[in-house]
Write a protein that holds these residues in place. Structure first.
Motif, PDB file in Angstrom:
ATOM      1  N   HIS A  86       3.547 -19.767  -0.449  1.00  0.00           N
ATOM      2  CA  HIS A  86       2.503 -18.683  -1.241  1.00  0.00           C
ATOM      3  C   HIS A  86       2.006 -17.803  -0.546  1.00  0.00           C
ATOM      4  CE1 HIS A  86       2.354 -22.392  -4.210  1.00  0.00           C
ATOM      5  NE2 HIS A  86       4.235 -22.150  -4.764  1.00  0.00           N
ATOM      6  N   ARG A  87       1.734 -18.046   1.122  1.00  0.00           N
ATOM      7  CA  ARG A  87       0.842 -17.748   1.312  1.00  0.00           C
ATOM      8  C   ARG A  87       1.029 -16.016   1.493  1.00  0.00           C
ATOM      9  NH1 ARG A  87      -2.941 -18.165   6.205  1.00  0.00           N
ATOM     10  NH2 ARG A  87      -5.221 -16.716   6.001  1.00  0.00           N
ATOM     11  N   SER A  88       1.081 -14.904   1.600  1.00  0.00           N
ATOM     12  CA  SER A  88       1.380 -13.757   3.021  1.00  0.00           C
ATOM     13  C   SER A  88       0.267 -13.265   4.258  1.00  0.00           C
ATOM     14  CB  SER A  88       1.950 -12.794   1.606  1.00  0.00           C
ATOM     15  OG  SER A  88       2.298 -11.913   2.173  1.00  0.00           O
ATOM     16  N   LEU A  89       0.417 -13.064   4.485  1.00  0.00           N
ATOM     17  CA  LEU A  89      -0.318 -12.788   5.540  1.00  0.00           C
ATOM     18  C   LEU A  89      -0.295 -10.561   5.663  1.00  0.00           C
ATOM     19  CD1 LEU A  89      -0.034 -14.893   8.453  1.00  0.00           C
ATOM     20  CD2 LEU A  89      -1.539 -14.615   7.209  1.00  0.00           C
ATOM     21  N   ILE A  90       1.284 -10.632   5.260  1.00  0.00           N
ATOM     22  CA  ILE A  90       1.390  -9.045   5.322  1.00  0.00           C
ATOM     23  C   ILE A  90       0.788  -8.294   3.965  1.00  0.00           C
ATOM     24  CG2 ILE A  90       3.392  -7.140   4.946  1.00  0.00           C
ATOM     25  CD1 ILE A  90       3.415  -9.194   7.324  1.00  0.00           C
ATOM     26  N   ALA A  91       0.429  -9.059   2.868  1.00  0.00           N
ATOM     27  CA  ALA A  91       0.326  -8.766   1.275  1.00  0.00           C
ATOM     28  C   ALA A  91      -1.277  -7.701   1.363  1.00  0.00           C
ATOM     29  CB  ALA A  91      -0.001  -9.516   0.156  1.00  0.00           C
ATOM     30  N   ALA A  92      -2.078  -8.376   1.759  1.00  0.00           N
ATOM     31  CA  ALA A  92      -3.020  -7.298   2.226  1.00  0.00           C
ATOM     32  C   ALA A  92      -3.164  -6.053   2.746  1.00  0.00           C
ATOM     33  CB  ALA A  92      -4.156  -8.366   3.130  1.00  0.00           C
ATOM     34  N   VAL A  93      -2.277  -5.777   3.803  1.00  0.00           N
ATOM     35  CA  VAL A  93      -2.268  -4.336   4.501  1.00  0.00           C
ATOM     36  C   VAL A  93      -0.962  -3.670   3.905  1.00  0.00           C
ATOM     37  CG1 VAL A  93      -3.414  -5.172   6.184  1.00  0.00           C
ATOM     38  CG2 VAL A  93      -0.969  -5.745   6.268  1.00  0.00           C
ATOM     39  N   CYS A  94      -0.536  -4.057   2.387  1.00  0.00           N
ATOM     40  CA  CYS A  94       0.252  -3.271   1.463  1.00  0.00           C
ATOM     41  C   CYS A  94      -0.865  -2.812   0.122  1.00  0.00           C
ATOM     42  CB  CYS A  94       1.548  -3.931   1.279  1.00  0.00           C
ATOM     43  SG  CYS A  94       2.517  -4.648   2.684  1.00  0.00           S
ATOM     44  N   ILE A  95      -0.085  -1.454   0.183  1.00  0.00           N
ATOM     45  CA  ILE A  95      -0.312  -1.249  -1.499  1.00  0.00           C
ATOM     46  C   ILE A  95      -0.126  -1.914  -2.464  1.00  0.00           C
ATOM     47  CG2 ILE A  95      -0.523   0.690  -0.515  1.00  0.00           C
ATOM     48  CD1 ILE A  95       1.722   2.547  -1.879  1.00  0.00           C
ATOM     49  N   GLY A  96       1.113  -3.162  -2.498  1.00  0.00           N
ATOM     50  CA  GLY A  96       1.771  -3.938  -3.337  1.00  0.00           C
ATOM     51  C   GLY A  96       2.640  -4.772  -2.823  1.00  0.00           C
ATOM     52  N   GLN A  97       2.986  -5.843  -3.923  1.00  0.00           N
ATOM     53  CA  GLN A  97       4.041  -7.171  -3.499  1.00  0.00           C
ATOM     54  C   GLN A  97       4.517  -7.293  -4.774  1.00  0.00           C
ATOM     55  OE1 GLN A  97       3.138 -11.211  -3.645  1.00  0.00           O
ATOM     56  NE2 GLN A  97       3.350 -11.238  -1.180  1.00  0.00           N
ATOM     57  N   ILE A  98       6.139  -7.391  -4.561  1.00  0.00           N
ATOM     58  CA  ILE A  98       7.207  -7.292  -5.678  1.00  0.00           C
ATOM     59  C   ILE A  98       7.857  -8.521  -5.212  1.00  0.00           C
ATOM     60  CG2 ILE A  98       9.081  -6.225  -6.671  1.00  0.00           C
ATOM     61  CD1 ILE A  98       8.351  -3.442  -6.057  1.00  0.00           C
ATOM     62  N   ALA A  99       7.721  -9.585  -6.045  1.00  0.00           N
ATOM     63  CA  ALA A  99       8.345 -10.956  -5.801  1.00  0.00           C
ATOM     64  C   ALA A  99       9.031 -11.448  -7.214  1.00  0.00           C
ATOM     65  CB  ALA A  99       7.534 -12.246  -4.735  1.00  0.00           C
ATOM     66  N   GLY A 100      10.506 -12.031  -7.173  1.00  0.00           N
ATOM     67  CA  GLY A 100      11.277 -12.409  -7.779  1.00  0.00           C
ATOM     68  C   GLY A 100      11.697 -11.763  -8.839  1.00  0.00           C
ATOM     69  N   LEU A 101      12.041 -10.527  -8.314  1.00  0.00           N
ATOM     70  CA  LEU A 101      12.992  -9.603  -9.335  1.00  0.00           C
ATOM     71  C   LEU A 101      14.362  -9.466  -8.471  1.00  0.00           C
ATOM     72  CD1 LEU A 101      10.233  -7.419 -10.519  1.00  0.00           C
ATOM     73  CD2 LEU A 101      11.124  -9.686 -11.858  1.00  0.00           C
ATOM     74  N   GLY A 102      14.680 -10.251  -7.534  1.00  0.00           N
ATOM     75  CA  GLY A 102      16.320 -10.140  -7.230  1.00  0.00           C
ATOM     76  C   GLY A 102      15.748  -8.998  -6.679  1.00  0.00           C
ATOM     77  N   THR A 103      17.122  -8.904  -6.405  1.00  0.00           N
ATOM     78  CA  THR A 103      17.457  -7.335  -5.144  1.00  0.00           C
ATOM     79  C   THR A 103      16.752  -6.014  -5.700  1.00  0.00           C
ATOM     80  OG1 THR A 103      19.561  -6.746  -5.788  1.00  0.00           O
ATOM     81  CG2 THR A 103      19.676  -8.217  -4.570  1.00  0.00           C
ATOM     82  N   TYR A 104      16.605  -6.054  -7.472  1.00  0.00           N
ATOM     83  CA  TYR A 104      15.936  -4.961  -8.314  1.00  0.00           C
ATOM     84  C   TYR A 104      15.012  -4.271  -7.544  1.00  0.00           C
ATOM     85  CZ  TYR A 104      14.443  -1.964 -12.130  1.00  0.00           C
ATOM     86  OH  TYR A 104      14.501  -0.760 -12.899  1.00  0.00           O
ATOM     87  N   GLY A 105      14.037  -5.759  -6.892  1.00  0.00           N
ATOM     88  CA  GLY A 105      12.689  -5.498  -6.378  1.00  0.00           C
ATOM     89  C   GLY A 105      12.148  -4.307  -6.025  1.00  0.00           C
ATOM     90  N   TYR A 106      13.281  -3.874  -4.353  1.00  0.00           N
ATOM     91  CA  TYR A 106      13.722  -2.914  -3.853  1.00  0.00           C
ATOM     92  C   TYR A 106      13.637  -1.092  -4.434  1.00  0.00           C
ATOM     93  CZ  TYR A 106      15.346  -5.970  -0.331  1.00  0.00           C
ATOM     94  OH  TYR A 106      15.059  -6.939   0.891  1.00  0.00           O
TER      95      TYR A 106
END
Length: 146
Positions: free
Chosen positions: A112-132
């Motif tokens: 549940h915790r991302s160390l990376i998200a805070a230095v990104c402009i956004g996060q996409i999770a749970g949409l399969g490879t369509y998130g790319y």
């Protein structure tokens, strides 16, 4: 605009590893689709995957020197453990979007915790490879100031 699609550990096993969670598409399938989508937008996309944290850090640093305009990053399990990858992204002036094929927020608690998200402009999770694909479009729009 040049985009870097960076993939961390075990993503080389995409299509074979736990298809019930990650699907049957291979990383090569995803890369082919993204390359075509980038070309449609007069952009280029480079791909890099490694199971080794230091190599991923090196590639982020290289992106800062080669004119990369955005990073799509699926850090895999390093999402939850790597301060070093977080610091590498923070050290470069490149917008990044964190992508996860599965919804990390509905899986085991340690995911549940991302160390990376805070230095990104956004996060996409749970949409399969369509998130790319969505991350690519978002970075292209971001690059245009939209």
């Amino acid at each position: 605009m040049e985009i870097l699609c960076l993939n961390g550990p075990n993503l080389n096993r995409l299509g074979k590893r736990e298809p019930g969670i990650y699907g049957t598409e291979t990383l090569s399938d995803v890369e082919d689709r993204l390359a075509a989508a980038a070309a449609e937008h007069n952009s280029r996309i480079a791909f890099y995957q490694s199971n080794h944290e230091g190599l991923l850090i090196d590639r982020i640093h290289e992106a800062a020197d080669d004119g990369t305009g955005g990073i799509i990053f699926n850090p895999g399990a390093y999402t939850h453990t790597s301060v070093a990858l977080r610091d590498a992204l923070a050290s470069v002036d490149i917008p990044a979007i964190e992508v996860h094929i599965s919804n990390i927020h509905t899986r085991e608690e340690f995911r549940h915790r991302s160390l990376i998200a805070a230095v990104c402009i956004g996060q996409i999770a749970g949409l399969g490879t369509y998130g790319y694909d969505l991350a690519l479009l978002a970075l292209l729009r971001h690059g245009k100031g939209e």
